[in-house]
Every structure is written in structure tokens, then in C-alpha cells.
Design a protein around this motif. Structure first.
Motif, PDB file in Angstrom:
ATOM      1  N   GLY A 230       0.735  -1.306   0.042  1.00 14.52           N
ATOM      2  CA  GLY A 230       0.067  -0.020   0.125  1.00 14.52           C
ATOM      3  C   GLY A 230       0.832   0.990   0.034  1.00 14.52           C
ATOM      4  N   LYS A 231       1.968   1.049  -0.064  1.00  9.18           N
ATOM      5  CA  LYS A 231       3.076   2.255  -0.053  1.00  9.18           C
ATOM      6  C   LYS A 231       3.606   2.446  -1.343  1.00  9.18           C
ATOM      7  N   VAL A 232       3.885   3.764  -1.888  1.00  7.78           N
ATOM      8  CA  VAL A 232       4.249   4.251  -2.987  1.00  7.78           C
ATOM      9  C   VAL A 232       5.739   4.753  -2.781  1.00  7.78           C
ATOM     10  N   ALA A 233       6.758   4.268  -3.590  1.00  8.48           N
ATOM     11  CA  ALA A 233       7.962   4.644  -3.401  1.00  8.48           C
ATOM     12  C   ALA A 233       8.856   5.230  -4.630  1.00  8.48           C
ATOM     13  N   ILE A 234       9.163   6.551  -4.526  1.00  4.37           N
ATOM     14  CA  ILE A 234      10.043   7.042  -5.896  1.00  4.37           C
ATOM     15  C   ILE A 234      11.674   6.742  -5.632  1.00  4.37           C
ATOM     16  N   ILE A 235      12.279   6.292  -6.536  1.00  2.53           N
ATOM     17  CA  ILE A 235      13.871   5.886  -6.490  1.00  2.53           C
ATOM     18  C   ILE A 235      14.347   6.531  -7.567  1.00  2.53           C
ATOM     19  N   THR A 236      14.999   7.445  -7.278  1.00  4.72           N
ATOM     20  CA  THR A 236      16.023   8.261  -8.356  1.00  4.72           C
ATOM     21  C   THR A 236      17.124   7.557  -8.796  1.00  4.72           C
ATOM     22  N   GLY A 237      17.428   7.699  -9.872  1.00  2.97           N
ATOM     23  CA  GLY A 237      18.827   6.599 -10.326  1.00  2.97           C
ATOM     24  C   GLY A 237      18.329   5.392 -10.283  1.00  2.97           C
ATOM     25  N   GLY A 238      17.000   5.058 -10.268  1.00  2.00           N
ATOM     26  CA  GLY A 238      16.607   3.612 -10.027  1.00  2.00           C
ATOM     27  C   GLY A 238      16.809   2.571 -10.709  1.00  2.00           C
ATOM     28  N   ALA A 239      17.523   2.955 -12.204  1.00  5.55           N
ATOM     29  CA  ALA A 239      17.576   1.831 -13.085  1.00  5.55           C
ATOM     30  C   ALA A 239      18.884   1.082 -13.014  1.00  5.55           C
ATOM     31  N   ASN A 240      19.909   1.374 -12.345  1.00  6.70           N
ATOM     32  CA  ASN A 240      21.145   0.394 -12.473  1.00  6.70           C
ATOM     33  C   ASN A 240      21.931   0.581 -11.083  1.00  6.70           C
ATOM     34  N   GLY A 241      22.733  -0.294 -10.815  1.00  4.46           N
ATOM     35  CA  GLY A 241      23.350  -0.288  -9.569  1.00  4.46           C
ATOM     36  C   GLY A 241      22.786  -0.352  -8.391  1.00  4.46           C
ATOM     37  N   ILE A 242      23.061   0.518  -7.354  1.00  5.20           N
ATOM     38  CA  ILE A 242      22.445   0.766  -5.900  1.00  5.20           C
ATOM     39  C   ILE A 242      21.077   1.164  -6.137  1.00  5.20           C
ATOM     40  N   GLY A 243      20.450   2.081  -7.138  1.00  2.55           N
ATOM     41  CA  GLY A 243      19.355   2.353  -7.370  1.00  2.55           C
ATOM     42  C   GLY A 243      18.371   1.165  -7.944  1.00  2.55           C
ATOM     43  N   LYS A 244      18.751   0.394  -8.696  1.00  2.00           N
ATOM     44  CA  LYS A 244      18.366  -0.962  -9.218  1.00  2.00           C
ATOM     45  C   LYS A 244      17.952  -1.694  -8.001  1.00  2.00           C
ATOM     46  N   GLY A 245      19.052  -1.747  -7.008  1.00  2.00           N
ATOM     47  CA  GLY A 245      18.975  -2.710  -5.967  1.00  2.00           C
ATOM     48  C   GLY A 245      17.768  -2.326  -4.934  1.00  2.00           C
TER      49      GLY A 245
ATOM     50  N   ALA B 126      16.219   2.187 -19.623  1.00  2.00           N
ATOM     51  CA  ALA B 126      17.031   1.354 -18.520  1.00  2.00           C
ATOM     52  C   ALA B 126      15.933   1.312 -17.398  1.00  2.00           C
ATOM     53  N   ALA B 127      15.144   2.594 -17.351  1.00  2.00           N
ATOM     54  CA  ALA B 127      14.287   2.332 -16.192  1.00  2.00           C
ATOM     55  C   ALA B 127      13.130   1.388 -16.557  1.00  2.00           C
ATOM     56  N   GLU B 128      12.679   1.468 -17.761  1.00  2.00           N
ATOM     57  CA  GLU B 128      11.576   0.558 -18.330  1.00  2.00           C
ATOM     58  C   GLU B 128      12.201  -0.926 -18.170  1.00  2.00           C
ATOM     59  N   ALA B 129      13.475  -1.177 -18.132  1.00  2.00           N
ATOM     60  CA  ALA B 129      13.936  -2.729 -18.200  1.00  2.00           C
ATOM     61  C   ALA B 129      14.004  -3.071 -16.763  1.00  2.00           C
ATOM     62  N   THR B 130      14.109  -2.047 -15.949  1.00  2.00           N
ATOM     63  CA  THR B 130      13.945  -2.551 -14.372  1.00  2.00           C
ATOM     64  C   THR B 130      12.851  -2.713 -13.986  1.00  2.00           C
ATOM     65  N   ALA B 131      11.868  -1.667 -14.221  1.00  2.00           N
ATOM     66  CA  ALA B 131      10.568  -1.849 -14.099  1.00  2.00           C
ATOM     67  C   ALA B 131       9.640  -3.097 -14.477  1.00  2.00           C
ATOM     68  N   GLU B 132      10.294  -3.642 -15.807  1.00  2.00           N
ATOM     69  CA  GLU B 132       9.682  -4.808 -16.206  1.00  2.00           C
ATOM     70  C   GLU B 132      10.237  -5.961 -15.581  1.00  2.00           C
ATOM     71  N   GLU B 133      11.468  -5.773 -15.018  1.00  2.00           N
ATOM     72  CA  GLU B 133      11.848  -7.193 -14.078  1.00  2.00           C
ATOM     73  C   GLU B 133      10.953  -7.115 -12.852  1.00  2.00           C
ATOM     74  N   ILE B 134      10.778  -5.874 -12.413  1.00  2.00           N
ATOM     75  CA  ILE B 134       9.923  -6.071 -11.079  1.00  2.00           C
ATOM     76  C   ILE B 134       8.440  -6.666 -11.282  1.00  2.00           C
ATOM     77  N   ARG B 135       8.179  -6.159 -12.574  1.00  2.00           N
ATOM     78  CA  ARG B 135       6.649  -6.668 -12.674  1.00  2.00           C
ATOM     79  C   ARG B 135       6.566  -8.068 -13.028  1.00  2.00           C
ATOM     80  N   LYS B 136       7.828  -8.680 -13.575  1.00  2.00           N
ATOM     81  CA  LYS B 136       7.559 -10.107 -14.006  1.00  2.00           C
ATOM     82  C   LYS B 136       7.889 -10.768 -12.809  1.00  2.00           C
ATOM     83  N   GLU B 137       8.405 -10.210 -11.665  1.00  2.00           N
ATOM     84  CA  GLU B 137       8.657 -10.823 -10.130  1.00  2.00           C
ATOM     85  C   GLU B 137       7.363 -10.786  -9.635  1.00  2.00           C
ATOM     86  N   GLY B 138       6.363 -10.043 -10.007  1.00  4.96           N
ATOM     87  CA  GLY B 138       5.106  -9.965  -9.186  1.00  4.96           C
ATOM     88  C   GLY B 138       5.078  -8.787  -8.686  1.00  4.96           C
ATOM     89  N   GLY B 139       5.854  -7.509  -8.783  1.00  6.42           N
ATOM     90  CA  GLY B 139       5.688  -6.504  -8.172  1.00  6.42           C
ATOM     91  C   GLY B 139       5.120  -5.311  -9.063  1.00  6.42           C
TER      92      GLY B 139
END
Length: 258
Positions: A11-26, A47-60
């Protein structure tokens, strides 16, 4: 509070800047794994979309957005688009940053480059916190996590701009905790040591790694997930009475390039 609720971000919403790679992706993947709807904001939308797609594929749940944090109109748009998609903001991870660590000789560094480092590492964090805070207060839950660095307390050559910007993050975090605390918003920072990212890989040699590990009780370099775990702690209810702190995550030691 039940044990299962201590790290629950459902139920929480999080913004992560630089969120596509490295520590941000983690951080993006970690917060999503614990139930948050994550906005992966990055300079590079692909790059951001690639990370978001990984998350969605994992059920997030994840949304990718392009954002240059040095442009105020893009910070405003990031907040507006997050609200349009999810209706609230609860967590902000000010992860984006950069500088010429080990390459900032005062003999060659320009005033413009020094200022740019502060614009990227400090000013953008302060402004995005300012933009998100009212919405966190409205939502009744707020946690701002700024990304510091061990360089904020270490002393090394050719890193004066980056190191001083990260020291500013520590003190800014402690002061903003007073500003936003009455609104129920916690403000903390995480200070990574040497973490295996593409940025470190560009300068890391076996000799440098050996030197770093000589002063590291836990005899390995960090991984993105190690830093993301500290971010999760600050984002989650388990740290509900923790604010104004900088947590150094460094294997118990000091890793420098010199």
C-alpha cells in the motif's frame, strides 16, 4: 506490531531516483519485493523500463519514468506523474548522484564542475524532498532516504567536490528531520562503502580491491543488495522512531582509492 508487519510496504508508493542501475536498481527491486509500488526514475527511460519490467515479472508493481534531477520542471513532473498513477507518495529514495571521485584535482577542477556536483547530489535531493513532503503528510506515512557515502567522512585526494557534497547530505538529513518530523515524516541517509557497481568497476583493479579489503573486517566489497537492505530498514515501519541518522554500510571498515 506483528513481525510480518515490520518490513511490510504494502500500500506504500516509493520513488527511487537513479533507480535503473546499480544501487538504485537494488533499492527499486528490494522495496518492490516488500510490497511497495515503485517508481523507477532515471535519466535513461529505456533502462528504467527494463528494471520496471523485471519487477513486474517478479510480481511487483513498478512504473518507469524519465527524469533529469537537475531540471526542476522534471522533478515537478516526476511527482505529478507518480500521483496521477498511484494517488500518493510515501517513500522517497534520493539515490541519484555522481562526481569525479579520485579525479577532482583542484589543479584542474572548474568552479562549474564543483557546482554541478552539488546541483546533482544535494540541491536535487532537497528540492524533491520539498515536493514530496506535503503528499507524504497527506498520506499519513513518510520516509525520505538520502544517499550519502563513506567519502563524506573519509579524507582522500582528488575528491573534494564529491566528498563535500556527501558531507552536506549528512547534515542536511539531520536538519530536515527537524523540519519534517512534526508532519510524521522521517528523514535518514545511507552511506555506502565500496560497492560493486559499474562506476566502481571503471577504476577497480585487483590491487585496489586488495588494498580496500585490507581495512575491511568483512572481507568482501559490498553489493547493491547490501545497501538496499539499509534503505528498506529506513523505508519500513520497523524504523518508525528513527530519524535524522546516517547509517554507514561498509563491511565494518574503510575502502578508499588511494
Amino acid at each position: 506490531m506483528k513481525p510480518a508487519e515490520l518490513f511490510d510496504l504494502s500500500g506504500k508508493v516509493a520513488i527511487i531516483t537513479g533507480g535503473a542501475n546499480g544501487i538504485g536498481k537494488g533499492c527499486s527491486k528490494m522495496l518492490a519485493a516488500f510490497g511497495a509500488s515503485v517508481v523507477v526514475a532515471d535519466l535513461k527511460l529505456e533502462a528504467a523500463e527494463a528494471t520496471a519490467e523485471e519487477i513486474r515479472k517478479e510480481g511487483g508493481k513498478a512504473l518507469a519514468l524519465a527524469c533529469n534531477v537537475t531540471k526542476d520542471e522534471e522533478l515537478v513532473a516526476l511527482v505529478d506523474k507518480t500521483l496521477a498513477e498511484y494517488g500518493q507518495i510515501n517513500i522517497l529514495v534520493n539515490n541519484v548522484g555522481g562526481g569525479g571521485a579520485g579525479r577532482e584535482s583542484p589543479a584542474t577542477l572548474t568552479v562549474e564542475q564543483f557546482a554541478r556536483t552539488f546541483e546533482l547530489n544535494v540541491f536535487s535531493n532537497w528540492r524533491l524532498a520539498q515536493l514530496c513532503a506535503p503528499h507524504m503528510e497527506n498520506a499519513g506515512y513518510g520516509s525520505i532516504i538520502n544517499m550519502s557515502s563513506m567519502s563524506s567522512i573519509n579524507k582522500s585526494p582528488a575528491i573534494s567536490a564529491y566528498a563535500s557534497s556527501k558531507a552536506a547530505i549528512n547534515h542536511m538529513t539531520a536538519n530536515l528531520a527537524f523540519d519534517y518530523g512534526p508532519a510524521g515524516i522521517r528523514v535518514n541517509a545511507v552511506g555506502p562503502g565500496a560497492v560493486r557497481t559499474d562506476a566502481l568497476a571503471s577504476v577497480l583493479t585487483p590491487e585496489i580491491e586488495a588494498s580496500m579489503l585490507a581495512h575491511t573486517p568483512l572481507k568482501r566489497l559490498g553489493e547493491a543488495e547490501d545497501i538496499a537492505g539499509a534503505v528498506l530498514y529506513f523505508a519500513a515501519p520497523i524504523s518508525r522512531w528513527v530519524s535524522g541518522q546516517t547509517l554507514f554500510v561498509n563491511g565494518g571498515g574503510v575502502q578508499t582509492l588511494d
